[in-house]
Design an enzyme around this catalytic site. Structure first.
Site, PDB file in Angstrom:
ATOM      1  N   HIS A  77     151.514 134.019  52.491  1.00 46.62           N
ATOM      2  CA  HIS A  77     150.613 134.835  52.903  1.00 46.62           C
ATOM      3  C   HIS A  77     150.659 133.786  54.669  1.00 46.62           C
ATOM      4  CE1 HIS A  77     151.005 137.024  49.780  1.00 46.62           C
ATOM      5  NE2 HIS A  77     150.384 135.799  49.062  1.00 46.62           N
ATOM      6  N   HIS A 104     144.661 132.983  60.694  1.00 47.98           N
ATOM      7  CA  HIS A 104     145.572 134.634  60.541  1.00 47.98           C
ATOM      8  C   HIS A 104     145.755 134.547  62.296  1.00 47.98           C
ATOM      9  CE1 HIS A 104     143.730 134.733  56.662  1.00 47.98           C
ATOM     10  NE2 HIS A 104     142.601 134.100  56.661  1.00 47.98           N
ATOM     11  N   THR A 210     138.613 136.496  52.269  1.00 45.09           N
ATOM     12  CA  THR A 210     139.152 137.802  52.599  1.00 45.09           C
ATOM     13  C   THR A 210     140.911 138.347  51.825  1.00 45.09           C
ATOM     14  OG1 THR A 210     140.402 136.484  54.933  1.00 45.09           O
ATOM     15  CG2 THR A 210     138.216 137.122  55.167  1.00 45.09           C
ATOM     16  N   THR A 211     141.504 137.378  51.191  1.00 42.93           N
ATOM     17  CA  THR A 211     142.636 137.771  50.900  1.00 42.93           C
ATOM     18  C   THR A 211     141.645 138.162  48.973  1.00 42.93           C
ATOM     19  OG1 THR A 211     143.024 135.334  50.625  1.00 42.93           O
ATOM     20  CG2 THR A 211     144.520 136.652  52.507  1.00 42.93           C
TER      21      THR A 211
HETATM   22 ZN    ZN Z   1     141.395 133.387  55.507  1.00 46.65          ZN
END
Ligand code: ZN
Ligand code: NAG
Length: 330
Positions: A77, A104, A210-211
């Site tokens: 990820h 990110h 945020t995941t």
């Molecule tokens: Zn993050």
């Protein structure tokens, strides 16, 4: 049987059809992802509240994170660097120690890549340094789902002219961990240099991971000042890693869309530049106001002047009249 297979495929296609990595479908499997205090957010600076009581943020131990090599991991990820709990943040009621940092980003040829936005503007990438409350919890995973269990620093990254040597400590190792689940070691380096030079200007709000599982346990700090990496460095970040164990799927676009602010407040540690200035609309309003004010004043002066003149004229007339009468009577 064929029908069932076809049906399953249809469902699967729909499940995959929710923006980058199907984030619209997260709440179905992880209810907290549909909560009302989610991250990231689009920070509207004129709606942020200046709070002079926000303590200054002071990172401790960031300059020298021990002598042991640090683990750098492609988890499918993101790329994640493990950090020892000897690093901590001052500026919170409790001690928040570091656990890991990760990035990110977007993809080549499309704008954006950061998770947080400031005034609806995304940057190319974003660094997250994840801390947990070590006064209250023994590990990151124990703290992760507790209220205020985590404190994350968000650093907006944009493209600049020069190579950023601090970020190069991470980026120069990406080719060693191209596939999901690969790990490598990175010599310790000065982590303070990953942060913006001026840390005095930041936004603070209550939000989430945020995941998935999107726990609403994060005290967010997003710096107003950005850092810069070179175009080549961004390209390396966007095009080196795979989200799979084989080179089939590029690891890119791993940023979540901004979430509704709902009833939350965003605090600012500083007074916004420009808040004391007038907008064009306000200027126009002010102009019209002044004009109307002047006209009213002119009208008032005119009316008063006219009244005075009339009165004087009447007095003169009566003087003429009385003297005329006096003349005839005489
Ligand atoms: Zn993050
Ligand atoms: C976060 O939530 C707590 C209550 O849980 C509140 O006291 C605090 O002011 C909030 N922080 C911000 C920045 O809104």
């Amino acid at each position: 049987m064929l029908f069932v297979t076809v049906l399953l495929e249809v469902i699967w296609i729909h499940a995959a059809d929710g923006g980058p990595h199907g984030q619209d479908d997260w709440p179905a499997s992880y209810p907290e992802c549909g909560g009302n205090a989610q991250s990231p957010i689009d920070i509207q600076t004129d709606a942020a509240t200046f709070n002079p009581e926000l303590p200054a943020l002071q990172p401790h131990g960031y300059e020298q994170p021990g002598t042991e090599p640090l683990d750098l991991h492609n988890n499918g990820h993101t790329v994640q660097l493990s950090l020892p709990p000897s690093l901590y943040l001052e500026g919170f009621p409790r001690r928040y120690v570091t656990a890991q940092l990760h990035l990110h980003w977007g993809q080549q040829g499309s704008p954006g890549g950061s998770e947080h936005q400031i005034n609806s503007e995304a940057t190319a990438a974003e660094l997250h340094i994840v801390h947990y409350d070590s006064d209250s919890y023994a590990t990151l995973s124990e703290a992760a789902d507790k209220p205020h269990g985590l404190a994350v620093l968000g650093i907006l990254i944009e493209v600049g002219e020069t190579k950023n040597s601090a970020y190069e400590h991470i980026l120069s190792h990406l080719h060693e961990i191209r596939h999901k689940d690969q790990k490598t070691s990175v010599p310790p380096f000065n982590l303070r240099e990953l942060l913006p030079p001026q840390m005095g200007q930041f936004f603070r709000y209550n939000g989430s991971l945020t995941t998935p599982p999107c726990y609403q346990s994060v005290l967010w700090t997003v710096f107003n000042q950005r850092v810069q990496i070179s175009r080549d460095q961004l390209k390396k970040l966007q095009e080196t890693l795979f989200s799979t164990e084989d080179p089939s799927e590029l690891l890119a676009q791993n940023h979540r869309a901004p979430q509704p602010l709902n009833q939350r407040k965003v605090l600012a540690s500083f007074i916004q530049e420009g808040t004391a200035e007038f907008t064009t609309g306000e200027m126009l309003g002010l102009g019209v106001g002044i004009l109307v004010g002047c006209l009213c004043l002119l009208l008032a002066v005119y009316l008063i002047a006219r009244k005075i003149r009339k009165k004087r004229l009447r007095n003169q007339k009566s003087v003429v009249f009385t003297s005329a009468r006096a003349a005839t009577e005489a």
